[in-house]
Write a protein that holds these residues in place. Structure first.
Motif, mmCIF file in Angstrom:
data_model
loop_
_atom_site.group_PDB
_atom_site.id
_atom_site.type_symbol
_atom_site.label_atom_id
_atom_site.label_comp_id
_atom_site.label_asym_id
_atom_site.label_seq_id
_atom_site.Cartn_x
_atom_site.Cartn_y
_atom_site.Cartn_z
ATOM 1 N N GLU A 45 0.844 -1.201 0.000
ATOM 2 C CA GLU A 45 0.000 0.000 0.000
ATOM 3 C C GLU A 45 0.881 1.253 0.000
ATOM 4 O O GLU A 45 1.914 1.306 0.648
ATOM 5 C CB GLU A 45 -0.899 0.026 1.238
ATOM 6 N N ASN A 46 0.427 2.267 -0.722
ATOM 7 C CA ASN A 46 1.054 3.595 -0.711
ATOM 8 C C ASN A 46 2.523 3.553 -1.131
ATOM 9 O O ASN A 46 3.355 4.305 -0.612
ATOM 10 C CB ASN A 46 0.926 4.242 0.680
ATOM 11 N N GLU A 47 2.829 2.700 -2.091
ATOM 12 C CA GLU A 47 4.216 2.612 -2.556
ATOM 13 C C GLU A 47 4.692 3.914 -3.206
ATOM 14 O O GLU A 47 5.896 4.166 -3.281
ATOM 15 C CB GLU A 47 4.375 1.443 -3.529
ATOM 16 N N ARG A 64 3.354 9.200 6.115
ATOM 17 C CA ARG A 64 3.685 8.930 4.716
ATOM 18 C C ARG A 64 4.527 7.665 4.644
ATOM 19 O O ARG A 64 5.738 7.725 4.471
ATOM 20 C CB ARG A 64 4.438 10.100 4.104
ATOM 21 N N VAL A 65 3.884 6.526 4.831
ATOM 22 C CA VAL A 65 4.627 5.283 4.829
ATOM 23 C C VAL A 65 4.037 4.312 3.824
ATOM 24 O O VAL A 65 2.822 4.269 3.610
ATOM 25 C CB VAL A 65 4.659 4.621 6.222
ATOM 26 N N CYS A 66 4.933 3.577 3.200
ATOM 27 C CA CYS A 66 4.541 2.442 2.366
ATOM 28 C C CYS A 66 4.429 1.223 3.278
ATOM 29 O O CYS A 66 5.364 0.916 4.032
ATOM 30 C CB CYS A 66 5.579 2.214 1.282
ATOM 31 N N VAL A 67 3.309 0.552 3.220
ATOM 32 C CA VAL A 67 3.071 -0.602 4.081
ATOM 33 C C VAL A 67 3.119 -1.874 3.226
ATOM 34 O O VAL A 67 2.414 -1.996 2.220
ATOM 35 C CB VAL A 67 1.709 -0.495 4.796
ATOM 36 N N ILE A 68 3.963 -2.814 3.658
ATOM 37 C CA ILE A 68 4.139 -4.085 2.948
ATOM 38 C C ILE A 68 3.838 -5.199 3.936
ATOM 39 O O ILE A 68 4.467 -5.289 4.995
ATOM 40 C CB ILE A 68 5.570 -4.223 2.386
ATOM 41 N N ARG A 69 2.895 -6.041 3.580
ATOM 42 C CA ARG A 69 2.493 -7.129 4.477
ATOM 43 C C ARG A 69 2.654 -8.475 3.758
ATOM 44 O O ARG A 69 2.292 -8.626 2.598
ATOM 45 C CB ARG A 69 1.031 -6.971 4.912
ATOM 46 N N PHE A 92 17.313 2.763 4.612
ATOM 47 C CA PHE A 92 15.915 2.461 4.890
ATOM 48 C C PHE A 92 15.476 3.260 6.126
ATOM 49 O O PHE A 92 16.139 3.207 7.162
ATOM 50 C CB PHE A 92 15.721 0.968 5.179
ATOM 51 N N VAL A 93 14.367 3.971 5.995
ATOM 52 C CA VAL A 93 13.768 4.682 7.124
ATOM 53 C C VAL A 93 12.417 4.015 7.379
ATOM 54 O O VAL A 93 11.570 3.952 6.478
ATOM 55 C CB VAL A 93 13.589 6.173 6.823
ATOM 56 N N THR A 94 12.227 3.521 8.590
ATOM 57 C CA THR A 94 11.050 2.702 8.883
ATOM 58 C C THR A 94 10.029 3.426 9.745
ATOM 59 O O THR A 94 10.343 4.388 10.455
ATOM 60 C CB THR A 94 11.470 1.400 9.587
ATOM 61 N N GLY A 95 8.817 2.907 9.673
ATOM 62 C CA GLY A 95 7.720 3.397 10.499
ATOM 63 C C GLY A 95 7.535 2.530 11.734
ATOM 64 O O GLY A 95 8.469 1.853 12.181
ATOM 65 N N MET A 96 6.289 2.505 12.273
ATOM 66 C CA MET A 96 6.093 1.830 13.563
ATOM 67 C C MET A 96 4.873 0.910 13.528
ATOM 68 O O MET A 96 3.806 1.254 14.052
ATOM 69 C CB MET A 96 5.965 2.847 14.689
ATOM 70 N N GLU A 165 4.680 -7.341 8.947
ATOM 71 C CA GLU A 165 4.350 -6.051 8.349
ATOM 72 C C GLU A 165 5.575 -5.148 8.399
ATOM 73 O O GLU A 165 6.201 -4.979 9.451
ATOM 74 C CB GLU A 165 3.199 -5.386 9.085
ATOM 75 N N LEU A 166 5.912 -4.576 7.252
ATOM 76 C CA LEU A 166 7.018 -3.620 7.153
ATOM 77 C C LEU A 166 6.457 -2.268 6.745
ATOM 78 O O LEU A 166 5.689 -2.187 5.779
ATOM 79 C CB LEU A 166 8.040 -4.097 6.108
ATOM 80 N N GLN A 167 6.827 -1.242 7.486
ATOM 81 C CA GLN A 167 6.449 0.122 7.128
ATOM 82 C C GLN A 167 7.709 0.873 6.708
ATOM 83 O O GLN A 167 8.655 1.004 7.486
ATOM 84 C CB GLN A 167 5.774 0.827 8.306
ATOM 85 N N LEU A 168 7.700 1.340 5.473
ATOM 86 C CA LEU A 168 8.840 2.065 4.921
ATOM 87 C C LEU A 168 8.461 3.516 4.679
ATOM 88 O O LEU A 168 7.586 3.801 3.857
ATOM 89 C CB LEU A 168 9.303 1.430 3.609
ATOM 90 N N LYS A 169 9.110 4.400 5.391
ATOM 91 C CA LYS A 169 8.928 5.831 5.124
ATOM 92 C C LYS A 169 9.773 6.249 3.919
ATOM 93 O O LYS A 169 9.321 7.034 3.074
ATOM 94 C CB LYS A 169 9.312 6.649 6.351
ATOM 95 N N GLU A 170 10.974 5.718 3.830
ATOM 96 C CA GLU A 170 11.891 6.079 2.741
ATOM 97 C C GLU A 170 12.792 4.906 2.398
ATOM 98 O O GLU A 170 13.157 4.113 3.267
ATOM 99 C CB GLU A 170 12.781 7.265 3.145
ATOM 100 N N VAL A 171 13.143 4.813 1.133
ATOM 101 C CA VAL A 171 14.233 3.966 0.662
ATOM 102 C C VAL A 171 15.077 4.840 -0.256
ATOM 103 O O VAL A 171 14.605 5.250 -1.328
ATOM 104 C CB VAL A 171 13.730 2.726 -0.097
ATOM 105 N N ARG A 172 16.280 5.155 0.160
ATOM 106 C CA ARG A 172 17.117 6.082 -0.619
ATOM 107 C C ARG A 172 18.482 5.454 -0.907
ATOM 108 O O ARG A 172 19.081 4.796 -0.044
ATOM 109 C CB ARG A 172 17.318 7.399 0.133
ATOM 110 N N ALA A 173 18.942 5.655 -2.115
ATOM 111 C CA ALA A 173 20.298 5.246 -2.460
ATOM 112 C C ALA A 173 21.292 6.231 -1.867
ATOM 113 O O ALA A 173 21.017 7.429 -1.760
ATOM 114 C CB ALA A 173 20.460 5.183 -3.978
#
Length: 583
Positions: A45-47, A64-69, A92-96, A165-173
């Protein structure tokens, strides 16, 4: 008072020790530009949030998080494109999520889409050699993780465990590079050539790390022979950079004479040739003097490998480039030519270093090598091989460069035959130089457009370790999934040490057109050490105009050439004080 003084001394010592190890590079964070592919997308969701600029900071808003389940049967994944090849890692910046537990992910870096999607299976060439590109790690709850050190453009992220469940706020190179200006520049009436010049410059920039590497995924090493085209690009684009002498010295210091650098006799010759060209462009007299003892010793070793008749007998690995590796006649001819160049440049350097006797010996040895050359070259010329077969254009280029073969004959008989077929990314630089010696500037430009330009057409943002025009029919580009019935330009081709996905798609030795276009089209040739005297003679061929800049130790030279209606060239040149311009 005594304690305060002691603390001050300790602080100074710590600062000095720290300064010796300080990294000269910077880190830049890049957000992905697109999501190429998703697996089990209903579980993601919200990729689109991943494509937004980030700040690298976890926060409590969790807005503003991408949720991966994942489930016990669905393990979602996605593939990110960062838009261009980079050297570095990933953040990787994660949510909660409610579990508040670390979440395990699998990460795969790729220089191509297909490499990021592949498994390391022992057959397709994919490896973790030199830099780990396929690994697993645990991401923290509400935190930041940074990992990786490789060359890549694409990153695949998988959620391998069940029911997490993984919550990703950011994935940056994380791009790691030297923050240095592009002092040299090149623009002309053909945008394709402009892009090729810039891509070659960027390829070397990525490899210009603490040392000057061969590649940023594989061969993150100082291969001294491979460095010559890179050093010429550094001279053309960046001017002086410490990574060049650091790399030359590193290889010298780990190679006591009479050993060969990297175990390859020709690579010790290339070290010598680089020393000459580096001094020619940079004029660093103190540095050249510091090389004197090793340089003299190396020349004596090389001279000892020439018999009384003038034939070279270099031992160690006898090597030009990989495509010519199965053509011994080409290797023999090429090494004879390289030895001629070594003696010619050796005499020049010995004269500068006030070693007149050794300079005379180099000249005498060069004369013997030239006298024996026809007998060495004869078996190569007698080969019943097409000019496009491996090794043919490589040897012809070196023979023309050394003056052991008429340049026009080498061009007409070998180099121009079937255009870029039979070219290699490494020795293509010397093929172009020899075509310039034959005054075939139009033909050289056409090959640059078709050969190096074809890599751009295949999605390249950097130039590759090797490339063959025969790979193109029915091939898919590197920036897309390979459709059924199509060839994978990355995974299906390659040879020797670069089969399949082991193939490096960012190799500095492939940057030859960058320095060549500056030297022969913009027309800048260095006539005296330190660029004190430049000869500027443009060759526009089918171009209407060309302009650019050229770095010298005394400042930047600005140049513009325009073709007039009568075919003549009008030139405007601005040079800093202390630089003499000849035309």
């Amino acid at each position: 008072m005594r304690k305060s003084w002691l603390l001050g001394v300790m602080s100074l010592c710590f600062t000095a020790a720290f300064a010796q190890q300080r990294d000269s590079r910077i880190r830049e964070y890049l957000s992905p530009v697109r999501i190429v592919w998703q697996q089990d997308s209903v579980q993601i969701e919200n990729e689109h949030y991943l494509l937004l600029p980030g700040n690298g900071q976890a926060d409590l808003s969790n807005s503003r998080v991408c949720v991966i389940r994942s489930t016990d049967t669905r393990h979602p994944a996605l593939l990110l494109d960062f838009g261009k090849e980079i050297q570095g890692g990933i953040q990787f910046v994660t949510g909660m999520p409610a579990s508040q537990k670390p979440v395990r992910i699998r990460v795969r870096f790729g220089e191509s889409v297909s490499e990021a999607m592949c498994e390391i299976d022992g057959k397709n060439g994919a490896t973790n050699d030199h830099a780990v590109r396929d690994f697993q790690l645990s991401l923290p709850w509400l935190g930041v993780a940074e990992v990786g050190n490789s060359g890549f453009r694409f990153v695949r992220i998988d959620l391998p465990d069940d029911s997490v469940e993984l919550q990703l706020k950011e994935v940056r190179a994380i791009a790691t590079y030297r923050d240095i200006p592009y002092k040299g520049s090149f623009r002309c009436s053909d945008e394709r050539l402009n892009q090729i010049w810039q891509t070659g410059a960027y390829t070397v920039h990525l490899n210009l790390q603490e040392y000057l590497w061969d590649g940023i995924k594989r061969d993150r090493l100082v291969w001294i022979g491979d460095m010559h085209p890179e050093v010429m690009t550094v001279n053309t684009v960046f001017g002086y950079n410490e990574a060049v002498p650091k790399s030359l010295d590193l290889t010298r210091d780990i190679t006591p004479l009479p050993n060969w650098m990297n175990g390859i006799s020709s690579y010790s010759i290339w070290w010598l040739l680089i020393q000459r060209d580096w001094f020619r462009y940079q004029g660093d007299w103190t540095y050249l003097q510091s090389q004197k003892d090793y340089l003299i010793g190396l020349l004596k070793v090389l001279i000892s490998k020439v018999d009384a008749s003038g034939r070279e007998h270099l031992d160690g690995m006898r090597f030009l480039d990989w495509p010519s590796n199965e053509n011994p006649e080409a290797i023999n001819a090429g090494l004879q030519a390289l030895m001629v160049q070594a003696m010619k440049y050796g005499a020049e350097l010995c004269s500068l270093l006030q070693e007149p006797e050794l300079a005379d010996t180099c000249r005498e040895t060069e004369a013997r090598l030239r006298k024996a050359a026809p007998e060495v070259v004869k078996p190569f010329l007698a080969l019943k091989k097409k000019p496009t077969e491996p090794g043919m254009k490589q040897a012809a280029a070196l023979l023309a460069w050394a003056g052991l073969m008429d340049a026009k004959e080498a061009d007409q008989k070998y180099l121009s035959q079937e255009g870029g077929h039979g070219f290699s990314t490494f020795y293509g630089y010397y093929m172009l130089r020899s075509m310039a010696l034959a005054d075939n500037y139009s033909g050289a430009l056409d090959i640059i457009r078709s050969y190096w330009g074809a890599m751009l057409d295949m999605g390249a943002t950097t130039f590759w370790e090797d490339f063959n025009l025969d790979w193109l029919p029915n091939a898919a580009p590197i920036d897309e999934l390979v459709p059924d019935g199509k060839k994978d330009i990355h995974g299906d081709f390659g040879a020797y040490c670069y089969k399949g996905f082991r193939h490096s798609l960012c190799h500095g030795w492939a940057s030859g057109p960058t320095s060549w276009l500056t030297e022969y089209v913009l027309g800048v040739q260095v006539m005296e050490p330190g660029c004190r005297v430049l000869r500027i003679v443009p060759h526009l061929a089918d171009l209407d105009w060309v302009e650019g800049t050229f770095p010298t130790p005394k400042g930047i030279v600005k140049i513009r050439h325009e073709k007039q209606p009568d075919g003549s060239i009008s030139s405007k040149i601005e040079a800093p004080e202390g630089i003499v311009i000849n035309k």
